[in-house]
Design an enzyme around this catalytic site. Structure first.
Site, mmCIF file in Angstrom:
data_model
loop_
_atom_site.group_PDB
_atom_site.id
_atom_site.type_symbol
_atom_site.label_atom_id
_atom_site.label_comp_id
_atom_site.label_asym_id
_atom_site.label_seq_id
_atom_site.Cartn_x
_atom_site.Cartn_y
_atom_site.Cartn_z
ATOM 1 N N GLU A 51 -46.471 -16.916 -10.801
ATOM 2 C CA GLU A 51 -45.040 -16.592 -10.967
ATOM 3 C C GLU A 51 -44.835 -15.506 -12.023
ATOM 4 O OE1 GLU A 51 -42.974 -17.597 -8.873
ATOM 5 O OE2 GLU A 51 -43.514 -19.610 -8.178
ATOM 6 N N HIS A 83 -40.943 -22.442 -16.046
ATOM 7 C CA HIS A 83 -40.677 -22.893 -14.675
ATOM 8 C C HIS A 83 -41.334 -24.253 -14.501
ATOM 9 C CE1 HIS A 83 -40.855 -23.460 -10.426
ATOM 10 N NE2 HIS A 83 -42.153 -23.239 -10.364
HETATM 11 P P1 13P Z 1 -49.360 -21.296 -10.976
HETATM 12 O O1 13P Z 1 -50.466 -22.330 -11.026
HETATM 13 O O2 13P Z 1 -49.836 -19.998 -10.407
HETATM 14 O O3 13P Z 1 -48.716 -21.154 -12.346
HETATM 15 O O4 13P Z 1 -48.243 -21.794 -9.966
HETATM 16 C C1 13P Z 1 -47.571 -22.993 -10.134
HETATM 17 C C2 13P Z 1 -46.207 -22.979 -9.541
HETATM 18 O O5 13P Z 1 -45.425 -23.852 -9.854
HETATM 19 C C3 13P Z 1 -45.806 -21.893 -8.609
HETATM 20 O O6 13P Z 1 -44.440 -21.920 -8.353
HETATM 21 ZN ZN ZN Z 2 -43.454 -23.834 -8.851
#
Ligand code: 13P
Ligand code: ZN
Length: 270
Positions: free
Chosen positions: A119, A142
């Site tokens: 992200e 996030h």
């Molecule tokens: P990542 O492991 O790449 O951080 O992705 C996790 C995620 O929540 C994608 O929306």
């Molecule tokens: Zn996610």
């Protein structure tokens, strides 16, 4: 091996806060497997020793031109890395990156060549937007809060500010600590530039937290604790709503008069 954290106590403290919040996200049940990500702007903690560090990766794309990020440094969770592991070993499951002068590429500088979160397009675009408007916010987060994601599975809660008003009315603290409410971003492919652009567009409507339909939330704040607290507060309201529904009734919510009194007393937006 020496860690970049040994070069700056302030950087060490900031990464320590990320690790602490990563533990909370796991504990809350919002971070299954590698779910969620955190990126913090650590440029203010970077000293000459860190500036002189060599890249340990090739130049990588920022997924867009980020003019306000030139020469900035970020600590990022690694892609496919678990929050619960980030909590215990932040520098094994995240890395520090430097934005290059072309504003379209970055390089990893420490401690290991852990590839940043998928992200990153959203996180970097949001930090670029924040600096551009003179914001002092340093953190973006996030995560996948179960109850808020569940609520995004019906169109009635995706209408502008319907969910904001409902969540604010569940307990007085929610409006007090999340006074800008919860923006809505329609479903888009995780990790996409479209999702990044839609996130900025919605944050620009003056939200600090946005709900990614059928996926999770994206929050910004002065620091990672503040970003976490806003999501936690919103999710508390969502839990109260669901508990009431599970007891078989639609909660009344605070009245219009009670909300007005709260806003007046605590100088919150109307
Ligand atoms: P990542 O492991 O790449 O951080 O992705 C996790 C995620 O929540 C994608 O929306
Ligand atoms: Zn996610």
């Amino acid at each position: 091996m020496q860690s970049i954290l040994d070069s700056s106590l302030a950087l060490k403290a900031a990464v320590g806060d990320v690790a602490e919040v990563a533990g909370y996200l796991w504990g809350k049940g919002w971070a299954e497997r590698n779910g969620g990500n955190i990126v913090i702007n650590v440029t203010e903690f970077v000293n000459d020793d860190i500036r002189q560090m060599h890249a340990i990766s090739a130049p990588l794309s920022t997924s867009g031109y980020m003019p306000h990020l030139k020469g900035s440094y970020f600590f990022c969770k690694g892609t496919n890395r678990r929050m619960r592991d980030l909590a215990r070993w932040p520098m094994e499951n995240g890395s520090v990156i430097r934005i290059l002068d072309d504003c379209e590429h970055y390089e990893i500088i420490a401690d290991k060549a852990v590839m940043p979160t998928s992200e990153l397009p959203s996180h970097l675009a949001v930090h670029n937007y924040l600096i551009g408007k003179g914001s002092t916010y340093k953190a973006s987060l996030h995560t996948h809060p179960t109850e808020l994601v569940a609520m995004s599975h019906t169109n009635k809660f995706l209408e502008k500010d319907v969910l904001t008003k409902l969540l604010w009315s569940m307990i007085p603290e929610t409006k007090a600590f999340c006074p800008r409410g919860l923006g809505i971003v329609p479903y888009m492919l995780p990790g996409s530039v479209e999702l990044a652009n839609a996130t900025i567009k919605t944050l620009a409507e003056n939200y600090d937290v946005v709900l990614w339909e059928k996926h999770g939330v994206f929050a910004i704040g002065e620091d990672v604790m503040q970003a976490f607290d806003m999501v936690d507060t919103l999710c508390k309201s969502a839990c109260i709503y669901m508990d009431a529904r599970m007891m078989g009734f639609e909660p009344d919510g605070m009245t219009v008069e009670q909300m007005a009194e709260l806003s007046e007393t605590f100088h919150l937006p109307k």
